[in-house]
Design an enzyme around this catalytic site. Sequence first.
Site, PDB file in Angstrom:
ATOM      1  N   PHE A 215      -5.361   2.231  -5.372  1.00  0.00           N
ATOM      2  CA  PHE A 215      -4.260   3.584  -4.741  1.00  0.00           C
ATOM      3  C   PHE A 215      -3.344   3.293  -5.590  1.00  0.00           C
ATOM      4  CE2 PHE A 215      -7.066   3.352  -1.679  1.00  0.00           C
ATOM      5  CZ  PHE A 215      -7.716   4.297  -0.930  1.00  0.00           C
ATOM      6  N   ASP A 216      -2.615   4.648  -6.603  1.00  0.00           N
ATOM      7  CA  ASP A 216      -1.762   4.953  -6.922  1.00  0.00           C
ATOM      8  C   ASP A 216      -0.979   5.859  -6.284  1.00  0.00           C
ATOM      9  OD1 ASP A 216       0.324   5.561  -8.794  1.00  0.00           O
ATOM     10  OD2 ASP A 216      -0.942   7.891  -8.986  1.00  0.00           O
ATOM     11  N   LYS A 217       0.074   5.511  -5.851  1.00  0.00           N
ATOM     12  CA  LYS A 217       1.211   6.059  -5.254  1.00  0.00           C
ATOM     13  C   LYS A 217       0.829   7.469  -5.688  1.00  0.00           C
ATOM     14  CE  LYS A 217       5.714   5.909  -4.269  1.00  0.00           C
ATOM     15  NZ  LYS A 217       6.314   6.832  -4.723  1.00  0.00           N
ATOM     16  N   THR A 218       2.401   7.756  -6.250  1.00  0.00           N
ATOM     17  CA  THR A 218       2.632   9.365  -6.912  1.00  0.00           C
ATOM     18  C   THR A 218       1.763   9.756  -7.080  1.00  0.00           C
ATOM     19  OG1 THR A 218       4.975   8.471  -7.608  1.00  0.00           O
ATOM     20  CG2 THR A 218       4.985  10.435  -7.487  1.00  0.00           C
ATOM     21  N   VAL A 415      -8.026   4.618  -7.620  1.00  0.00           N
ATOM     22  CA  VAL A 415      -8.012   5.968  -7.129  1.00  0.00           C
ATOM     23  C   VAL A 415      -6.207   6.380  -7.555  1.00  0.00           C
ATOM     24  CG1 VAL A 415      -8.058   7.637  -5.470  1.00  0.00           C
ATOM     25  CG2 VAL A 415      -9.339   5.720  -5.451  1.00  0.00           C
TER      26      VAL A 415
END
Length: 523
Positions: A215-218, A415
């Site tokens: 997962f990308d965070k921001t 994602v």
Amino acid sequence: MDKARQSIESLMDIAPKEALIRRGNAEMTVHVEDIKVGDIMIVKPGQKLAMDGTVIKGTSTLNQAAITGESVPVNKTVDDEVFAGTLNEEGLLEVKVTKRVEDTTLSKIIHLVEEAQAERAPSQAFVDKFAKYYTPAIIILALLIAVVPPLLFGGDWSEWIYQGLAVLVVGCPCALVVSTPVAVVTAIGNAAKNGVLIKGGIHLEQAGALKAIAFDKTGTLTKGIPAVTDIVTYSGNENELMTITAAIEKGSQHPLASAIIRKAEENELNFNGVTIEEFQSITGKGVKAKVNNVMYYVGSPNLFEELHQSIESDRKQKITEMQTQGKTVMVLGTEEEILSLIAVADEMRESSKEVISKLNNIGIETVMLTGDNKRTATAIGKQVGVSDIKADLLPEDKLNFIKKLRSKHQNVAMVGDGVNDAPALAASTVGVAMGGAGTDTALETADIALMSDDLSKLPYTIKLSRKALVIIKQNITFSLAIKLVALLLVMPGWLTLWIAIFADMGATLLVTLNSLRLLKVKE
């Protein structure tokens, strides 16, 4: 096929074919084909939007379920983006049309779903390859059964030709050939109705086999919009100090400044009435400006360490404590003292924690990739519950990490929100983009697009894909097994045309009905 087509047709019927348009001073009802970009569309309460556009007047709540799958209506006001096919619930809106009818998000979804349903899944490719050798083999076998016993062993011609025909009928690979496409089409149709766009059978099957998801965070696990979380005041009145800070930050371009201004607006502080003099930016550290002849500084703790030589231990401790929680701390003070601390953090999406725990429970490794610093990343990662955290990554680092994960797990999803994550999305087995309704990049680069910014659709997609894989395997196994049993009946001469027809048509109907169970998969 029709059943799944209906779910797309229900998408097509979502948007009206005409709209009320204002051109100059005249209002007229125009067919969507004739609406031009820049026209003003008037949408009354209870009406559906015919075109994509931007709100230029009015406020309302729109039900976007058809496009994004969001179950809760969304508030829309001036400058907000709106989509064709969504329902205006309460207010009168004026919308400036931004796309032609064939370019609207809805048209793109329909086009992509149709393409996706036509694309072959790997198991379908296997079936087609298998059929290439299987069909001629069955024809030769049937011919041999009809000709060899009468010629060589004096058998009865009519009896053995009958047996040959029965083998031809039972050998027909109908059930086998429809076993995959019906399942794929049904699953993709169901997903589209729930706001998930799967761009082909291959991606559907790969999503069912995933072992790890990055997962990308921001903007993915978090909302991507910084918000003020804590205000600590050391001297003076909190509202007064907040008004001064917001007034000074109004001149700054820093993204954290917008969080402070939003907070001041929420608290209804009149920071626009404050006179600012001698505003100056201190590169990389903060800003300074005069208010009522006092020079105030707003910036990072480092700025005040330079300014005051050191920071009092109690304040330093408080700053460290907030930083450990993954917050960015900004300090307001003068040349003599620190007046207040403001902590800003990127807010977590409500659904993130629940989604990650669901994925962990079904045995999927979850990794968070971010360009953010290690401290913030660790705080957010622990809060969400991901099994691994990688921080300080550039886009190419994300790409390399995905490649490394793939060599370990084979099937890996990424994602992201589509823009800076495009390389990583492309390198993963399955690229999943957030908010496909808003960004064209997301729709283009991803294999699966979640049409709303709703991560909770992810476990549903994996559940649907896994169910599809199980059903495809059941269908193929059943089709082949029933052929085998029927062919074995040739030996004792028990195979009649009735049994052959029943085995062939019956199997075809059963695999089709079995595939339609995918329509029942719910979130």
